[in-house]
Design an enzyme around this catalytic site. Structure first.
Site, PDB file in Angstrom:
ATOM      1  N   SER A  37      34.973  44.683  42.167  1.00 55.03           N
ATOM      2  CA  SER A  37      33.906  44.323  42.763  1.00 55.03           C
ATOM      3  C   SER A  37      33.629  44.608  44.213  1.00 55.03           C
ATOM      4  CB  SER A  37      33.300  43.383  42.053  1.00 55.03           C
ATOM      5  OG  SER A  37      33.586  42.204  42.464  1.00 55.03           O
ATOM      6  N   LYS A  57      27.847  34.524  43.329  1.00 58.46           N
ATOM      7  CA  LYS A  57      28.095  35.313  44.684  1.00 58.46           C
ATOM      8  C   LYS A  57      26.866  35.097  45.555  1.00 58.46           C
ATOM      9  CE  LYS A  57      31.147  38.710  42.398  1.00 58.46           C
ATOM     10  NZ  LYS A  57      31.060  40.283  42.206  1.00 58.46           N
TER      11      LYS A  57
END
Ligand code: ADP
Length: 767
Positions: A662, A705
């Site tokens: 990611s 996140k």
């Protein structure tokens, strides 16, 4: 004259002999009272159609029909013994005889005969009086006046063959016959006595059995009384005995427990085995073997309890209420197995406790962290020295019931070793098809786990074996925003800490600002575990002050915070305002929540190698290679830069290996920034996978996140367009503070950060 052939019937002169009327029917002659009959004895039991002259014995007895009863009996009063000179069988099978008198010699006095009769009667009476039917038997016997009559009557009971009966008739001397009859009767009585003795003995055996069990019961009762009087004197064996009696174990378990108890009795107290046997009995008798009836849980009440104990967690609470509703409808004690996944301190374990409270059931927590052997779950066999039950049964025992709410903590931290795989044992524990007969190796008997309400917790699903994960329903705990943390601190953590330290209400004054300061400067976490600890520490400090001066209110100021917490404020990494080219802000997911990290890249003299450092070295390699290739194709005129230099990529530690990919767009942007020498504003944070064509693909852990980005004060965040739906799970206050930019390819990102398509186009054109 009616000729009556008989078989296996005692015919003696001067006795009464009974026939059924149908025995006369087929005979010629008139069946009427007073009619004369001759009874002759067949040698074999044959039908009349087979009669021949020699089918009969030569001696017979005459008589008269003395009565015919309504019940269908014909009574014949026997007369003399006769000798048959000739037998002829007619066409219709009727028999004609020529007979001659053949009386026996009377060689015994009438007196002696009646004496003998008396004696026999006495014997018989005595014998039959042992029986309930004795009374009627006595009456029956007393109606006969001669030995012959008595014997004839009794021959129905006695087992005397046809030949034996005839042999009595053959005896010429009355004396001898009387003796023979006497012998037969006595023999009969003896045989009867013996067999009755036997049946009496049998009866005695039964009686003894009843007696024994009655005595045992009595002893138990007395022992109980004694035990109650002197509880200190109750022996261990006795205690275990009582416990086994009352435990309600299943058959197998009870048998095993009694076996071990017997061993304990035999071994005495000084054997090396004693301890082991003792521990075993102690363990199995302290388990609850009784199943509890499912209760109907009031859903409003359950909701209230869940809200009371935990702030927020709406999604989680909703799912739990659904589960309780299903359990109510199905009248069951357990349902789907829930797996709570999230960072530490997000309330996974404590909500398990709260569920137990809402259900009115016991709570048991079993930590699976570090379980490496099958034995951790299922116990050691008792042959091992120091054998122990597994963690599951240990948890059941501690809960004291058979239907606790059991939280299996840290299922993501079970390992595997050559001693067998704990995960597969766990599969059995959680499988409703199998877990009603779960057998712990130590216990060696099945235990029913089907009523246990299992909840598992984990920080990540990545390390949970697939089959195990399949069995569970994953519920994410996303972590708390600073605002949520403030509420949790005020409504839960502080009041709890004050209560724990014995601080009266109103004795601590702490402003929201101060709490926010603790949150932002003294903790660094997605959950609230650290926050709870700070609150505890603060209250402990306050307790000292308040104890000294009870009138004062302990006011939390910045100075006091520093003094009491006795730690330097955590340096929260805020994003810098500027960054060199080649450095880009990334967003990563870790099992402790979200993190921001800076991916750094530099060129060093070399031959086009890619050097990767940082915790994720290996995992990053692929992503880095993709990123480098991607940038090479986007900026073809920079080819020689790549050729003449090595590119060094550093990914600081933090993210978990799985999260490596990611960082795709971050890596690409960093390298693009490096080759174009254009610095990227650190307030652009990003997360997303990248394909070789530059397409941005989705990632996981978005709420965590973005929360990390917010904590760090990041203003913009690029996320994969396909993750847009996940924004639903992100707290509003986070979205309010961050400009989220969904993107579907890397070019959009580069353009936004100032490495424009024009540059790229120009560069490409130039090539
Ligand atoms: P986890 O199991 O996720 O690591 P815990 O359940 O141990 O976390 O929670 C740590 C502490 O934080 C506990 O004291 C718990 O009561 C508290 N806590 C966590 N979440 C909340 C919440 N939403 N409301 C109130 N207290 C919470």
């Amino acid at each position: 004259m009616i000729v009556v052939p008989v078989y296996n019937k005692m015919i003696l002169p001067y006795s009464r002999i009974y026939f059924r009327t149908d025995e006369f029917k087929s005979l010629s002659g008139r069946v009427a009272i007073g009619e004369k009959v001759v009874m002759l004895v067949k040698k074999e039991d044959i039908p009349k159609e087979e009669y021949k002259e020699d089918s009969f014995y030569p001696l017979a007895v005459t008589g008269n029909i003395s009565s015919i009863s309504a019940e269908g009996y014909v009574e014949v009063m026997a007369g003399e013994r006769v000798y048959i000179d000739d037998v002829s069988i007619n066409q219709d099978y009727s028999i004609e005889l020529s007979i001659r008198r053949n009386p026996v010699t009377i060689d015994i006095s009438e007196e002696l005969r009646s004496k003998k009769l008396e004696q026999i009667r006495r014997e018989m009476n005595e014998y039959v009086s042992n029986y309930s039917w004795g009374q009627s038997a006595k009456a029956f016997i007393s109606q006969f006046n001669s030995l012959e009559e008595t014997v004839c009557a009794m021959s129905i009971w006695m087992t005397i063959s046809n030949e034996e009966q005839y042999s009595l008739l053959e005896i010429d001397s009355l004396k001898k016959r009387t003796e023979e009859i006497e012998r037969m009767l006595y023999e009969y009585i003896e045989v009867a006595k013996v067999s009755s003795d036997a049946s009496f003995a049998q009866q005695e055996e039964y009686q003894n059995m009843y007696k024994e069990s009655a005595i045992k019961k009595q002893m138990e009762y007395l022992q109980k009384e004694l035990d109650e009087l002197h509880p200190e004197k109750v022996t261990d064996v006795r205690k275990f005995e009582m416990k086994i009696d009352n435990a309600g174990m299943n058959e197998t378990a009870e048998a095993e427990a009694r076996k071990v108890l017997n061993r304990l009795k035999q071994e005495g107290s000084h054997s090396s085995e004693t301890g082991m046997l003792y521990d075993y009995l102690d363990f199995v008798t302290s388990l609850s073997w009784k199943s509890e009836d499912p209760k109907n849980i009031d859903l409003d009440f359950a909701s209230k309890i869940l809200d009371e104990d935990h702030f927020g967690l709406k999604k989680v609470k909703k799912r739990i209420i659904q589960q309780i509703a299903v359990m109510n409808l199905k009248k069951k004690q357990s349902g789907s197995i829930l797996l709570f996944v999230g960072a530490p301190g997000t309330g996974k374990t404590s909500i398990g406790k709260s569920i137990a409270r809402a259900l009115g059931r016991e709570y048991s927590r079993v930590s699976l962290g570090g379980a490496r052997d099958e034995a951790d779950i299922r116990g050691h066999r008792r042959t091992y020295i120091g054998a122990m039950p597994g963690r599951i049964m240990d948890g059941i025992q501690k809960s004291g019931v058979s239907n606790p709410v059991m939280v299996l903590d840290e299922v993501d931290k079970i390992g595997a070793s050559y001693h067998g795989d704990p995960a597969s044992a766990l599969l059995e524990v959680l499988d409703p098809e199998q877990n009603h007969t779960f057998t712990d190796h130590y216990m060696n008997v099945p235990y029913d786990l089907s009523d246990v309400f299992f909840i598992c917790t984990a920080n990540t699903t990545d390390t949970i074996p697939g089959p195990l994960l399949d069995r569970m329903e994953v519920i994410h705990f996303e972590g708390y925003t600073p605002l949520e943390k403030l509420s949790i601190a005020k409504e839960h953590l502080l009041p709890k800490a004050m209560e724990k330290m014995g601080i009266p209400e109103g004795k601590i004054s702490i402003s929201d600002d101060m709490i926010n300061k603790i949150i932002s400067e003294y903790t660094r976490e997605a959950g609230v575990r650290g926050l709870r600890k700070r609150m505890d520490t603060l209250c402990r400090g306050a307790a000292v002050e308040i104890a000294k001066e009870p009138e004062n209110v302990f006011e939390v100021t910045e100075d006091r915070l520093r003094d009491e917490l006795d730690m330097r404020p955590v340096h929260r990494e805020k994003v810098p305002e500027k960054q060199k080219s080649g450095v880009v802000t990334g967003l990563a997911w870790t099992s402790a929540g979200g993190e921001i990290l800076y991916i750094e890249t530099v060129f060093t003299k070399g031959k086009g190698n890619i050097i990767i450092t940082g915790q994720l070295g290996d995992v990053m390699k692929e992503s880095a290679q993709i990123a480098v290739s991607l940038v090479k194709t986007m900026f073809p005129d920079k080819a020689d830069v790549f050729e003449k230099n090595d590119i060094h990529i550093h990914v600081p530690e933090g993210a978990v290996p799985k999260d490596g990919p990611s960082a795709g767009i971050t890596l690409t942007t960093a390298i693009a920034s490096l080759v174009t020498d254009k610095a990227v504003d650190p307030h652009f944070a990003m997360t997303g996978e990248v394909s070789l064509r530059g397409v941005v693909t989705p990632i996981g852990g978005l709420p965590e996140k973005l929360m990390a980005a917010q904590r760090a004060g990041v203003k913009n965040a690029f996320i994969p367009k396909e993750n847009e739906d996940d924004l639903r799970d992100v707290a509003k206050e986070v979205l309010d503070q961050i400009n989220v930019i969904p993107v579907s390819n890397v070019e959009e990102v580069l353009k936004k950060v100032g490495i424009t398509t024009d540059d790229m186009q120009r560069d490409t054109d130039a090539a």
